[in-house]
Every structure is written in C-alpha cells, then in structure tokens.
Design an enzyme around this catalytic site. Structure first.
Site, PDB file in Angstrom:
ATOM      1  N   ASP A 186      -9.955   0.482  -9.924  1.00 20.13           N
ATOM      2  CA  ASP A 186     -10.578  -0.588  -8.293  1.00 20.13           C
ATOM      3  C   ASP A 186     -11.485   0.317  -8.030  1.00 20.13           C
ATOM      4  O   ASP A 186     -12.763  -0.479  -8.673  1.00 20.13           O
ATOM      5  CB  ASP A 186      -9.158  -0.958  -7.271  1.00 20.13           C
ATOM      6  CG  ASP A 186     -10.080  -1.344  -5.756  1.00 20.13           C
ATOM      7  OD1 ASP A 186     -11.240  -1.768  -5.834  1.00 20.13           O
ATOM      8  OD2 ASP A 186      -9.363  -1.193  -5.166  1.00 20.13           O
ATOM      9  N   ASP A 243      -0.680  -0.714  -4.484  1.00 24.85           N
ATOM     10  CA  ASP A 243      -1.651   0.353  -4.915  1.00 24.85           C
ATOM     11  C   ASP A 243      -1.590   1.102  -3.791  1.00 24.85           C
ATOM     12  O   ASP A 243      -1.648   1.088  -2.990  1.00 24.85           O
ATOM     13  CB  ASP A 243      -2.783  -0.535  -4.354  1.00 24.85           C
ATOM     14  CG  ASP A 243      -4.248  -0.638  -3.721  1.00 24.85           C
ATOM     15  OD1 ASP A 243      -4.559   0.964  -4.673  1.00 24.85           O
ATOM     16  OD2 ASP A 243      -5.014  -1.232  -3.633  1.00 24.85           O
ATOM     17  N   LYS A 303       1.093  -0.952   0.016  1.00 22.36           N
ATOM     18  CA  LYS A 303       0.263   0.003  -0.061  1.00 22.36           C
ATOM     19  C   LYS A 303       0.592   1.413  -0.188  1.00 22.36           C
ATOM     20  O   LYS A 303       2.035   1.190   0.531  1.00 22.36           O
ATOM     21  CB  LYS A 303      -0.512   0.127   1.232  1.00 22.36           C
ATOM     22  CG  LYS A 303      -2.118  -1.265   1.395  1.00 22.36           C
ATOM     23  CD  LYS A 303      -3.591  -0.610  -0.095  1.00 22.36           C
ATOM     24  CE  LYS A 303      -3.952  -1.742   0.584  1.00 22.36           C
ATOM     25  NZ  LYS A 303      -5.335  -1.183  -0.385  1.00 22.36           N
ATOM     26  N   LYS A 354     -14.229  -6.259  -6.198  1.00 21.92           N
ATOM     27  CA  LYS A 354     -14.582  -6.237  -5.084  1.00 21.92           C
ATOM     28  C   LYS A 354     -16.260  -6.988  -4.506  1.00 21.92           C
ATOM     29  O   LYS A 354     -17.024  -5.475  -5.286  1.00 21.92           O
ATOM     30  CB  LYS A 354     -14.556  -5.708  -4.034  1.00 21.92           C
ATOM     31  CG  LYS A 354     -12.773  -4.688  -4.103  1.00 21.92           C
ATOM     32  CD  LYS A 354     -12.258  -3.919  -3.105  1.00 21.92           C
ATOM     33  CE  LYS A 354     -10.626  -3.739  -3.268  1.00 21.92           C
ATOM     34  NZ  LYS A 354     -10.279  -2.646  -2.689  1.00 21.92           N
ATOM     35  N   GLU A 396      -2.280  -0.220  -8.758  1.00 24.78           N
ATOM     36  CA  GLU A 396      -3.562  -0.021  -8.921  1.00 24.78           C
ATOM     37  C   GLU A 396      -3.756   1.371  -8.324  1.00 24.78           C
ATOM     38  O   GLU A 396      -3.168   2.227  -7.224  1.00 24.78           O
ATOM     39  CB  GLU A 396      -4.085  -1.131  -7.508  1.00 24.78           C
ATOM     40  CG  GLU A 396      -5.191  -1.279  -7.290  1.00 24.78           C
ATOM     41  CD  GLU A 396      -5.737  -2.538  -6.595  1.00 24.78           C
ATOM     42  OE1 GLU A 396      -7.035  -2.625  -6.097  1.00 24.78           O
ATOM     43  OE2 GLU A 396      -4.935  -3.127  -6.481  1.00 24.78           O
TER      44      GLU A 396
END
Length: 368
Positions: free
Chosen positions: A242, A191, A163, A266, A217
C-alpha cells in the site's frame, strides 16, 4: 466549456468513534473539499484527505497548495483536458498527490455531468456487477475488536479488515480473537500500516497461519521492498503493498523485485482517477490484483474510488468505508447490506449538501 471558478473548503468531518491505526489517532477527519464550476454553471466536487506519513502532506499545506498553485491552473481550461492539466500540475509542483486528487476528482465529476454519464462509463463501463464493501476495525483491545467484528457479521457483513501494527504479541491476539469471533467462512484481512519490523511480521504471519487471513497489508516500512520480498517468499497468504506504491515508478520497482502479490491503489496517494488508471493498467500487465483503498474519505472521495473500482476488472476488492464511519456526511451514499449502491446519475452520482459543507468548514477561499 471552460472552468471559471474553484472554491476550496478546509473542513472537518465528525466521526462516529476515533479511528486508530499504527501511527495515528483521529477524533474527527480533516478533509479539503473542492468545488469546480464551469462558465455554464455546472459544478464538480473533489476531495483531498492528506496524511503526513503516507502522502507527505498536511491538512493546512494541502489547502495552501491547492489555493496558491494548483487551482489557478484550472481557470479557462476544459474539464476534459485531463492529461494536459495533470502535466501542468506536475510541472508546477512535485508530489502532493492528495492535492492533485482533489481537483482531478472534481474534473471527472464535471466530465460526467457534461456528458450525462456516470464516471464509470467514462473510464471503461462496469467490469463488475456490484461492489462488496468490508468493515474496517481500528486498533483496540483484542476482545473489543472481536466483539465489533462479531456484531458486523451478525448484521450481514461478509468481509472484515482489522488494523494492527502495534507489537507482534498483541497483534497475534487481535487476529486470533477476531477470527474466532467471526467463524471460518467470513473473509479476514489484516493491515499493519508499516507497523512491524521484518522479524515481527514473520512472527505474526507464522503464528496466525491457522487464522485463514486473505492477505497481510504493508507489514513493514514503505521503502523496505527487500523485506517485503523476503516476507512474501515465506508467507502462506498474499502480501499486499500500500504505502510502498504511490505512482507507476514505484510499481515498476515492486514488480521487478517481486515484492508483493497485490496492490492497494488510493486516489489520495496516486493523485486522482487519471493516474490511478495508469497504476491499474500496469498492475494488470503484471497480473497483480488490485484493491481501491480509502483514507476514510467523505462521499465525494468514496464515490470517486467506487467508480474506478467497478470499472476495472483487475480491481478485485475495495474499501469504500468512509461514509459508514461519519456521524454525518456531505452527501448520501446508499448501502444494501454490504453492497454499495450507484445512483447512475451523471458524474459521481451524489448531491453534495453545500450548507453542511459550509457548516463544517474552518476556512475557505475562491479562485477565479
């Protein structure tokens, strides 16, 4: 076989360590668990993990929406009437995808138990032999992230996701430090969770070109498809969207604009397994590889995503990481190294510890 009762539990799961991304720090994980029971006594479990930034829902609002609006729609319905139920959901309240997912997942768990089949058998059977799960490292100082990554690789992990999304200079150091720590052969994914501007994203991607990142991402804000397209046009690596895709209408726009190479699906964004299947099918028509992502869900949401991931060939990767991040979970999920194991029991294939659910519940209700 009809549904007679829905229980809703607003709970908080204990994390091993704080989870930190570009816009949020969590010291425990707020979740909404649903228990849907049929007139014959069969039970299906579901989960919502809302996110005010991503799904537009809070923990409290999700509980109230399920309790007052959505759960009553299930009473006297067949668990198999999934299309009609989603239509009723959508006609009753717009958006609120994680709230809808909490009930959708429970319905699939029930359908599997009624038919004696794992959920993946109900949605296409196994398209993959196994699911390899990465380790996800939240935002820390570069040297700490590098140490975490090195330890994971030493323990047998073959995929690392980090992250980032604070500022370009620090994020470049994070990516470089982790790549150096894990060597050249371990897969590395990055991400930003919408954390960069277009200029920052271009700088980070350019400066880390030698780090062999599999994909970057959601580098910019969810709505900024023009910047996504520009970044993709010059990136040496794939760009995954995303937060920018919740439903098939969003995905149509992304495909038409050629704004991304890959899609992160998701269940909490899409509204559950049923609408997520539509996303996967549309992505397949556009030859866009998919990932099943996670909002750091318990065993319930994790296994729902895992059944979807193993049943669709267009879904190439997954992030079924939640159970590895909790001090204790509501059910047991088994890993063999970095491979998630399926029990092949009906439904989601897990046994929920109802006593533990009650222990971590802050407030609850029953609808019948």
């Amino acid at each position: 076989m009809k549904i007679k009762k829905v229980d809703v539990f607003a709970a908080r799961l204990p994390l091993k360590e704080p989870f930190i991304i570009s816009y949020l720090r969590l010291d425990d994980m707020p979740t909404i668990l649903t228990r849907v029971e049929t007139e014959s006594g069969l039970v299906g479990w579901g989960e919502a993990v809302p996110d005010p930034i991503v799904t537009g829902e809070t923990w409290e609002s999700t509980y109230q929406i399920i309790r007052n609006e959505l759960a009553p729609l299930l009473i006297d319905e067949s668990p198999f009437s999934i299309d009609r139920i989603h239509k009723k959901f959508n006609e009753t309240v717009s958006e609120v995808p994680s709230a809808k997912a909490a009930l959708d997942i429970a319905l699939y768990d029930l359908m599997g138990k009624i038919t004696g089949q794992p959920v993946y058998q109900l949605i296409g059977g196994k398209a993959h032999e196994e699911l390899q799960v990465p380790k996800v490292i939240s935002i820390k100082e570069p040297e700490v992230m590098a140490e975490d990554a090195s330890n994971y690789v030493a323990a047998g992990c073959r995929n690392i996701k980090i992250k980032v999304g604070t500022n370009a200079a620090d994020d470049i150091k994070r990516i470089q430090a982790v790549r150096e720590a894990i060597g050249k052969d371990v897969q590395l994914r990055v991400d930003a969770n919408q954390g960069w501007s277009r200029i920052e994203a271009l700088k980070v991607i350019h400066e880390t070109a030698d780090c062999n990142v599999d994909w970057y991402e959601q580098p910019v804000k969810a709505h900024d498809l023009k910047s996504m397209k520009e970044i993709r046009s010059v990136s040496h690596a794939s760009i995954m969207i995303d937060e920018g895709v919740h439903n098939i209408h969003d995905l149509v726009d992304v495909i038409e604009m050629r704004a991304a190479d890959m899609l992160n699906i998701k269940l909490m964004k899409s509204g559950g397994i049923y609408p997520a299947l539509a996303l996967a099918n549309l992505a397949e028509a556009a030859d866009m590889p998919c990932q099943i992502g996670s909002m750091v869900e318990s065993a319930i949401g994790t296994m729902a995503g895992a059944h979807l991931a193993i049943a669709k060939s267009i879904i190439k990767t997954n992030e079924m990481v939640g159970p590895q991040m909790f001090l204790k979970d509501v059910a047991s999920v088994t890993f063999d190294g970095d491979i998630l194991q399926f029990s092949n029991q009906p439904g989601l294939g897990i046994e929920v510890d109802e006593d533990f659910v009650k222990e971590i519940t802050c407030f609850s209700c029953e609808i019948q």
